[in-house]
Design a protein around this motif. Structure first.
Motif, mmCIF file in Angstrom:
data_model
loop_
_atom_site.group_PDB
_atom_site.id
_atom_site.type_symbol
_atom_site.label_atom_id
_atom_site.label_comp_id
_atom_site.label_asym_id
_atom_site.label_seq_id
_atom_site.Cartn_x
_atom_site.Cartn_y
_atom_site.Cartn_z
ATOM 1 N N ASN A 84 -33.340 44.679 -28.885
ATOM 2 C CA ASN A 84 -33.043 43.416 -28.186
ATOM 3 C C ASN A 84 -34.302 42.873 -27.526
ATOM 4 O OD1 ASN A 84 -30.158 43.512 -28.701
ATOM 5 N ND2 ASN A 84 -30.132 45.224 -27.271
ATOM 6 N N LEU A 85 -34.625 41.618 -27.833
ATOM 7 C CA LEU A 85 -35.857 41.010 -27.345
ATOM 8 C C LEU A 85 -35.585 39.637 -26.753
ATOM 9 C CD1 LEU A 85 -39.002 41.034 -27.215
ATOM 10 C CD2 LEU A 85 -38.985 40.021 -29.512
ATOM 11 N N MET A 86 -36.148 39.386 -25.550
ATOM 12 C CA MET A 86 -36.093 38.066 -24.925
ATOM 13 C C MET A 86 -37.507 37.507 -24.856
ATOM 14 S SD MET A 86 -33.357 38.058 -21.836
ATOM 15 C CE MET A 86 -31.611 38.331 -22.125
ATOM 16 N N LEU A 87 -37.694 36.289 -25.339
ATOM 17 C CA LEU A 87 -39.001 35.645 -25.341
ATOM 18 C C LEU A 87 -39.086 34.669 -24.178
ATOM 19 C CD1 LEU A 87 -39.170 34.981 -29.176
ATOM 20 C CD2 LEU A 87 -40.365 36.769 -27.916
ATOM 21 N N GLY A 88 -39.969 34.967 -23.234
ATOM 22 C CA GLY A 88 -40.095 34.140 -22.030
ATOM 23 C C GLY A 88 -41.433 33.439 -21.977
ATOM 24 N N PHE A 89 -41.684 32.526 -22.931
ATOM 25 C CA PHE A 89 -42.953 31.823 -22.958
ATOM 26 C C PHE A 89 -42.849 30.511 -22.178
ATOM 27 C CE2 PHE A 89 -44.487 33.957 -27.151
ATOM 28 C CZ PHE A 89 -44.478 35.165 -26.491
ATOM 29 N N ASP A 90 -43.982 29.796 -22.046
ATOM 30 C CA ASP A 90 -44.020 28.569 -21.254
ATOM 31 C C ASP A 90 -43.006 27.549 -21.759
ATOM 32 O OD1 ASP A 90 -46.108 29.955 -20.252
ATOM 33 O OD2 ASP A 90 -47.628 28.416 -20.580
ATOM 34 N N GLY A 91 -42.528 26.719 -20.825
ATOM 35 C CA GLY A 91 -41.515 25.727 -21.176
ATOM 36 C C GLY A 91 -42.093 24.454 -21.745
ATOM 37 N N ASP A 92 -43.151 24.533 -22.566
ATOM 38 C CA ASP A 92 -43.728 23.350 -23.201
ATOM 39 C C ASP A 92 -43.744 23.563 -24.715
ATOM 40 O OD1 ASP A 92 -45.732 25.193 -23.603
ATOM 41 O OD2 ASP A 92 -47.097 24.310 -22.130
ATOM 42 N N LYS A 93 -44.285 22.589 -25.428
ATOM 43 C CA LYS A 93 -44.271 22.652 -26.887
ATOM 44 C C LYS A 93 -45.046 23.853 -27.413
ATOM 45 C CE LYS A 93 -45.101 19.814 -30.996
ATOM 46 N NZ LYS A 93 -45.578 18.494 -31.487
ATOM 47 N N ALA A 94 -46.214 24.114 -26.799
ATOM 48 C CA ALA A 94 -47.034 25.257 -27.242
ATOM 49 C C ALA A 94 -46.304 26.566 -27.002
ATOM 50 C CB ALA A 94 -48.370 25.255 -26.505
ATOM 51 N N GLY A 95 -45.623 26.651 -25.847
ATOM 52 C CA GLY A 95 -44.868 27.859 -25.538
ATOM 53 C C GLY A 95 -43.730 28.069 -26.512
ATOM 54 N N PHE A 96 -43.061 26.967 -26.891
ATOM 55 C CA PHE A 96 -41.960 27.075 -27.843
ATOM 56 C C PHE A 96 -42.469 27.526 -29.207
ATOM 57 C CE2 PHE A 96 -39.511 24.954 -31.241
ATOM 58 C CZ PHE A 96 -38.346 25.685 -31.123
ATOM 59 N N SER A 97 -43.605 26.981 -29.643
ATOM 60 C CA SER A 97 -44.176 27.360 -30.938
ATOM 61 C C SER A 97 -44.540 28.843 -30.957
ATOM 62 C CB SER A 97 -45.418 26.515 -31.236
ATOM 63 O OG SER A 97 -45.070 25.149 -31.338
ATOM 64 N N ALA A 98 -45.100 29.325 -29.847
ATOM 65 C CA ALA A 98 -45.460 30.742 -29.760
ATOM 66 C C ALA A 98 -44.222 31.618 -29.810
ATOM 67 C CB ALA A 98 -46.247 30.993 -28.474
ATOM 68 N N ALA A 99 -43.170 31.194 -29.102
ATOM 69 C CA ALA A 99 -41.923 31.955 -29.093
ATOM 70 C C ALA A 99 -41.314 32.005 -30.487
ATOM 71 C CB ALA A 99 -40.942 31.341 -28.099
ATOM 72 N N LEU A 100 -41.347 30.869 -31.180
ATOM 73 C CA LEU A 100 -40.745 30.788 -32.507
ATOM 74 C C LEU A 100 -41.477 31.685 -33.493
ATOM 75 C CD1 LEU A 100 -38.449 29.281 -33.920
ATOM 76 C CD2 LEU A 100 -40.110 27.550 -34.611
ATOM 77 N N ARG A 101 -42.784 31.725 -33.383
ATOM 78 C CA ARG A 101 -43.579 32.554 -34.293
ATOM 79 C C ARG A 101 -43.220 34.031 -34.137
ATOM 80 N NH1 ARG A 101 -48.189 35.421 -33.473
ATOM 81 N NH2 ARG A 101 -49.383 35.946 -35.337
ATOM 82 N N GLY A 102 -43.133 34.494 -32.893
ATOM 83 C CA GLY A 102 -42.768 35.885 -32.668
ATOM 84 C C GLY A 102 -41.349 36.192 -33.094
ATOM 85 N N ALA A 103 -40.463 35.203 -32.901
ATOM 86 C CA ALA A 103 -39.049 35.413 -33.215
ATOM 87 C C ALA A 103 -38.814 35.607 -34.703
ATOM 88 C CB ALA A 103 -38.233 34.228 -32.711
ATOM 89 N N LYS A 104 -39.539 34.881 -35.527
ATOM 90 C CA LYS A 104 -39.300 34.922 -36.969
ATOM 91 C C LYS A 104 -39.432 36.338 -37.528
ATOM 92 C CE LYS A 104 -40.741 30.174 -37.881
ATOM 93 N NZ LYS A 104 -41.780 29.296 -38.442
ATOM 94 N N ILE A 105 -40.514 37.004 -37.174
ATOM 95 C CA ILE A 105 -40.729 38.339 -37.722
ATOM 96 C C ILE A 105 -39.808 39.352 -37.059
ATOM 97 C CG2 ILE A 105 -42.450 40.076 -38.291
ATOM 98 C CD1 ILE A 105 -42.824 37.262 -39.527
ATOM 99 N N ALA A 106 -39.561 39.191 -35.754
ATOM 100 C CA ALA A 106 -38.663 40.111 -35.058
ATOM 101 C C ALA A 106 -37.268 40.083 -35.681
ATOM 102 C CB ALA A 106 -38.595 39.752 -33.573
ATOM 103 N N LEU A 107 -36.804 38.888 -36.078
ATOM 104 C CA LEU A 107 -35.494 38.776 -36.725
ATOM 105 C C LEU A 107 -35.474 39.556 -38.036
ATOM 106 C CD1 LEU A 107 -34.592 34.996 -36.252
ATOM 107 C CD2 LEU A 107 -33.464 36.939 -35.174
ATOM 108 N N SER A 108 -36.541 39.461 -38.798
ATOM 109 C CA SER A 108 -36.579 40.149 -40.088
ATOM 110 C C SER A 108 -36.599 41.664 -39.931
ATOM 111 C CB SER A 108 -37.799 39.693 -40.903
ATOM 112 O OG SER A 108 -38.990 40.243 -40.385
#
Length: 425
Positions: free
Chosen positions: A147-171
Motif C-alpha cells: 500500500n502506497l500513498m503519494l504525497g507530492f506538491d499540489g501543483d501540476k509538476a507534483g501531480f506529474s511526479a506522482a503519476l509517474r511513480g504510480a504507474k510502475i507501482a500499479l504494475s
C-alpha cells in the motif's frame, strides 16, 4: 574544510573523490558541498552512504539542492531518504507515504507520520529490478507493504511526479493512492500551517485511477474530450494493474463515472498499448513475468528469513509448526526444494529479518498479514489463469461449467482473504 580534515585523517585523494565528497579542478581539490545544510542519506540499515545539501544562500548560479554523485556505495535507484527510520513503521501500519522533499519527510516524522520516505537525493526507479536483477527502491517499498500513498506538491509538476511513480507501482501489484493538497502547498507547508491539513488530506486520499479521472473531469468539461482523455491517460493505468479482478473493478467504476459502456472500455483496453505515449508500456514490458516472480521471491525471502531467525531463538515469537504449514500451503510441492535453496543464504536472510522485525511487538500479526498477502497473490494468479481457460472454452463453444464453479470459488476465497487483511489494519 572537509577535504583538509579527511586528508589529515589519512584518506587519499582517490578515496575522497570516489566517495563524492570533493571534486578536482585545475587548482586542486575542493569540497563538493560548500555553504550548505547537509542531509545524510542512509541505506536501509542506517549507514550513511551519501548526502544531499541545500544551499544556505539563494543564488541564480548555484543549484538549490546538490546531491552526491553515484558511487560504489550509493545507487540512487536503490535508496529512499528516511527508509532506515521508516521501515518498521511501514510494516506496522501497512502503508508507506512517499513525499518529495527532505523537509517534507523531516516534518512528517516530527508530527508522527514515521512511515514516510522521500525521493529527494535519490531517483525513483521505473522498475522493481535493476539491470543486475537487484531490487530497486520501488521494490524495497513493495517488500515492506503493498500500500502506497503519494504525497507530492499540489501543483501540476507534483501531480506529474506522482503519476509517474504510480504507474510502475500499479504494475507491481501495489495499491496506490494520491494525497490531494491545495494548489501551491507541499506536505511541509501543510504541516507547518496545521498538521490537521495533512491528516485530513491523508484520510481523503483517492486511488490514483479515480484521482486522475477526477482531474481530467475538472480540466475537460466537454464530455467527448473527457472520454478521449480517459481512454488515452486512464486506461493505461488500468492496464498496469497486476490483478485481473482489479481491472474488472475499475472498468466498472470508470463506466459509471464517464458514461462510457463497459464493453467499449474493455475494447479500448485491448488497444491501449498503442495509445500509451510514455514510460508505462516500456516499463511494464521490461518488468513482465520476471518482475512478478521477483516480487514474490522477495516476499518469500522475508518469510524464510523470519523462519530461520526464529528457529535460532530459545523462545520463538511465532508458532513455528503453524508457520511451516502456512509456507507449505503457499508453495505446495515446491516447499522442500525452496527451503533447501534458501538455507544457502540463511545468514543474509536472518540479518534482514532481524533488521525489519526485531523491534516489532506484534510480529505474529505482521507475519500473518504477510502470509495473507502471499496467498492473495497466488489466488489472483489462479483466477486469471481460470479466466483465460473459460474464455477458451467459450470460444470453442464448450461448457465451462466446472471451470466457472472453481473460478467463483476462488473469487470467494479472495474476498475472504481481503476481509481478513482489512480487519488486521
Amino acid at each position: 574544510r572537509l577535504y583538509t580534515y579527511l586528508r589529515e585523517k589519512k584518506w587519499s585523494d582517490v578515496m575522497i573523490e570516489k566517495a563524492g565528497l570533493a571534486k578536482k579542478s585545475e587548482k586542486g581539490f575542493y569540497d563538493r558541498f560548500r555553504g550548505r545544510i547537509m542531509f545524510p542519506i542512509n541505506d536501509s540499515s542506517g549507514r550513511v552512504i551519501a548526502f544531499s545539501g541545500r544551499t544556505l544562500k539563494e543564488s541564480e548560479n548555484v543549484p538549490k539542492y546538490l546531491n552526491s554523485p553515484e558511487t560504489p556505495l550509493f545507487d540512487k535507484s536503490r535508496v529512499l531518504y528516511g527508509l532506515d527510520r521508516a521501515k518498521a513503521e511501514i510494516r506496522k501500519r501497512n502503508f508507506a507515504i512517499l513525499v518529495e522533499g527532505q523537509f517534507d519527510l523531516i516534518l512528517s516524522h516530527q508530527h508522527g507520520f514515521i512511515n514516510t520516505v522521500a525521493t529527494s537525493g535519490t531517483a525513483l526507479s521505473d522498475d522493481v529490478l535493476g539491470d543486475d536483477m537487484r531490487v530497486t527502491n520501488l521494490g524495497l517499498l513493495q517488500r515492506l507493504s503493498s500500500n502506497l500513498m503519494l504525497g507530492f506538491d499540489g501543483d501540476k509538476a507534483g501531480f506529474s511526479a506522482a503519476l509517474r511513480g504510480a504507474k510502475i507501482a500499479l504494475s507491481l501489484g501495489m495499491d496506490v493512492k494520491v494525497v490531494k493538497l491545495p494548489k501551491g502547498l507541499d506536505p511541509a507547508d501543510a504541516l507547518r500551517q496545521d498538521p490537521k491539513i495533512w491528516t485530513e488530506a491523508l484520510k481523503g486520499a483517492e486511488h490514483v485511477i479515480l484521482f486522475h479521472t477526477n482531474v481530467l473531469r475538472e480540466r475537460l468539461p466537454d464530455d467527448r474530450l473527457f472520454a478521449r482523455a480517459v481512454v488515452k491517460e486512464v486506461l493505461p493505468l488500468v492496464k498496469g494493474l497486476q490483478s485481473e479482478v482489479e481491472r474488472t473493478h475499475f472498468i466498472r467504476t470508470l463506466g459509471g463515472r464517464t458514461g462510457i459502456s463497459e464493453d467499449a472500455l474493455v475494447q479500448d483496453l485491448k488497444k491501449v498499448a498503442s495509445l500509451a505515449p510514455d514510460v508505462l508500456n516500456e516499463s511494464i514490458g521490461q518488468a513482465g513475468d520476471v518482475t512478478k516472480k521477483a516480487v514474490e521471491k522477495d516476499q518469500l525471502d522475508k518469510l524464510f528469513g523470519i523462519l530461520f531467525w526464529q528457529e535460532e531463538q530459545k523462545a520463538p515469537l511465532v508458532d513455528l509448526v503453524r508457520y511451516r504449514q502456512d509456507l507449505a500451503e503457499i508453495l505446495g510441492g515446491e516447499y522442500d526444494a525452496r527451503e533447501t535453496a534458501e538455507r544457502e543464504r540463511k545468514d543474509e536472510l536472518v540479518f534482514e529479518a532481524e533488521m525489519i522485525y526485531r523491534e516489532n511487538d506484534d510480529i505474529e500479526n505482521q507475519i500473518a498479514e504477510l502470509i495473507g498477502r502471499m496467498k492473495l497473490r497466488r489466488k489472483e494468479m489462479i483466477c486469471e489463469k481460470l479466466r483465460h481457460e473459460i474464455q477458451k472454452f467459450e470460444f470453442e463453444k464448450k461448457d465451462p461449467g466446472e471451470l466457472l464453479a472453481e473460478y467463483h470459488k476462488q473469487l470467494q476465497e479472495i474476498e475472504s482473504i481481503k476481509k481478513t487483511l482489512l480487519e488486521r489494519e
